[in-house]
Design a protein around this motif. Structure first.
Motif, PDB file in Angstrom:
ATOM      1  N   LYS A  42      16.440  43.794  -7.786  1.00 17.84           N
ATOM      2  CA  LYS A  42      15.785  42.731  -8.550  1.00 17.84           C
ATOM      3  C   LYS A  42      15.322  43.221  -9.927  1.00 17.84           C
ATOM      4  O   LYS A  42      15.392  42.517 -10.921  1.00 17.84           O
ATOM      5  N   ARG A  43      14.858  44.472  -9.976  1.00 18.55           N
ATOM      6  CA  ARG A  43      14.216  44.980 -11.192  1.00 18.55           C
ATOM      7  C   ARG A  43      15.062  45.995 -11.939  1.00 18.55           C
ATOM      8  O   ARG A  43      14.565  46.690 -12.830  1.00 18.55           O
ATOM      9  N   ASP A  44      16.313  46.135 -11.502  1.00 18.87           N
ATOM     10  CA  ASP A  44      17.241  47.030 -12.175  1.00 18.87           C
ATOM     11  C   ASP A  44      16.715  48.475 -12.235  1.00 18.87           C
ATOM     12  O   ASP A  44      16.754  49.123 -13.273  1.00 18.87           O
ATOM     13  N   TRP A  45      16.196  48.935 -11.094  1.00 19.27           N
ATOM     14  CA  TRP A  45      15.743  50.320 -11.000  1.00 19.27           C
ATOM     15  C   TRP A  45      16.927  51.231 -10.687  1.00 19.27           C
ATOM     16  O   TRP A  45      17.834  50.838  -9.948  1.00 19.27           O
ATOM     17  N   ASN A  46      16.897  52.428 -11.193  1.00 23.53           N
ATOM     18  CA  ASN A  46      17.823  53.466 -10.733  1.00 23.53           C
ATOM     19  C   ASN A  46      17.055  54.193  -9.629  1.00 23.53           C
ATOM     20  O   ASN A  46      16.193  55.020  -9.907  1.00 23.53           O
ATOM     21  N   LEU A  47      17.348  53.822  -8.380  1.00 21.50           N
ATOM     22  CA  LEU A  47      16.496  54.229  -7.253  1.00 21.50           C
ATOM     23  C   LEU A  47      16.999  55.474  -6.526  1.00 21.50           C
ATOM     24  O   LEU A  47      18.198  55.615  -6.281  1.00 21.50           O
TER      25      LEU A  47
END
Ligand code: KG4
Ligand code: ZN
Length: 337
Positions: A293-298
């Motif tokens: 949803k938040r375009d994180w590089n997780l």
């Protein structure tokens, strides 16, 4: 020339030894301590005695499994703290003796930094990517709950911290109230899968900034059970899965709300979770959907790297070795680092 680090972790109730070569794990052995199970938590004196019994055989096996000779080891890294003083003393003394006898450098490691640096271990087969900087990491374990900001491998700042209990303690203490053995986190996680997370609602703390609090939830849970058991003595048994799911949902929501806040406030979308509680399936699922949803590089660690292990001490030791950050024989452990 390859850099080979022998690493030792003994901060709490796991005795672990690992061999790391150039950022790759050659071996990572962990001896757990069943002796604490029936006490509902770690008994410090029993922990340090078990470390004394385990440390030599575990290290011996780690060296054998890595397929290296003792003379290949360039340096020994060990956990200096934070942790239980008696437990830390065993690892520290062993590392000092080993360094002295082999005439190799000694490297002291902060356990919290090591949990975060576990994300920089490269798996030989998967050739996984590692985080870029700045990197924001939610560290959740039995002793710690923090949001940490890393500007480089060795520069770390705490943005948020728990003002009382750690997230893992919330799982373990509430689990004890439901009759689970220590540590309760994994059992709650498993049973929660068949429960309804909205069945009961528990209090969420109001704490400023990026800090956390879990002691109110524990008290709320205690009084909730006490009231319900008064009406029905079998309440826990009849509702265990729903209790686990609802409790887990509350803890995960508290954690993820602050992680989102930290990301929004800092503008950092390079995000990770680490520590024993990062093994929790609901937390892992929650951050994965947030990442989409938040375009994180997780970055989510392999399960074997979530709880205490020496491989994470080894990777931290590797980066310190590259910078020539060694310590002297006068070093002492720090319960509060
Ligand atoms: O990092 P760790 O091994 O030791 C500390 O440094 O504290 O974390 C241990 C904690 C315990 O509180 C345990 O209940 C929790 O991690 N834990 C979990 C799960 N696996 C371990 N909590 C929730 N769900 C899990 N799957
Ligand atoms: Zn830990």
């Amino acid at each position: 020339m390859a850099v080979t680090i022998l690493a030792i972790e003994s901060s709490c109730d796991d005795t672990s030894a690992a061999v790391i070569r150039d950022g790759y794990v050659l071996s990572n052995l962990i001896a757990g301590q069943d002796v604490h199970k029936s006490y509902g938590g770690v008994v410090p004196e029993l922990a340090s005695r078990a470390h004394q019994a385990n440390i030599v055989p575990v290290t011996d096996q780690a060296i054998r499994k890595a397929g290296i000779k003792i003379s290949d080891i360039n340096a020994i890294a060990f956990t200096r703290g934070p942790g239980l003083l008696g437990s830390l003393l065993v690892g520290t003394s062993f590392a000092k003796g080993f360094a002295l006898s082999r005439n190799i450098p000694l490297i002291e490691i902060n356990h919290l930094q090591a949990h975060v640096l576990a994300h920089f271990i490269i798996d030989r087969e998967k050739k996984n990517a590692t985080p870029g900087f700045p990197f924001l990491c939610l560290l959740v374990s039995g002793g710690h709950t923090r949001i940490l900001l890393l500007r480089s491998h060795l520069e770390m700042e705490t943005l948020g911290n728990t003002i009382d209990d750690a997230a893992g303690e919330a799982f373990d203490k509430c689990g004890k109230l439901m009759g689970f053995q220590y540590p309760a986190g994994p059992a709650i996680d498993e049973l929660a899968a068949s429960g309804n997370k909205k069945a009961f609602s528990f209090s969420k703390p109001v704490v400023g900034g990026l800090d956390f609090s879990f002691s109110g939830l524990k008290t709320n849970f205690l009084y909730f059970l006490r009231d319900r058991i008064r009406d029905d003595p079998d309440f826990i048994m009849k509702n265990k899965a729903d209790l686990c799911a609802s409790l887990q949902y509350t803890i995960v929501t508290i954690l993820t709300d602050k992680l989102v806040k930290a990301s929004v406030e800092t503008g950092i979308r390079e995000i990770g979770i680490s520590g024993g509680v990062s093994a929790n399936s609901s937390l892992r699922d929650a951050v994965k959907s947030m990442a989409l949803k938040r375009d994180w590089n997780l970055f989510i660690p392999a399960l074997s790297l979530t709880t205490d292990n020496a491989a994470m001490i080894g990777i931290a030791g590797y980066y310190k070795y590259l910078r020539g950050e060694f310590t002297g024989q006068d070093i002492t452990p720090l319960a509060r680092y």
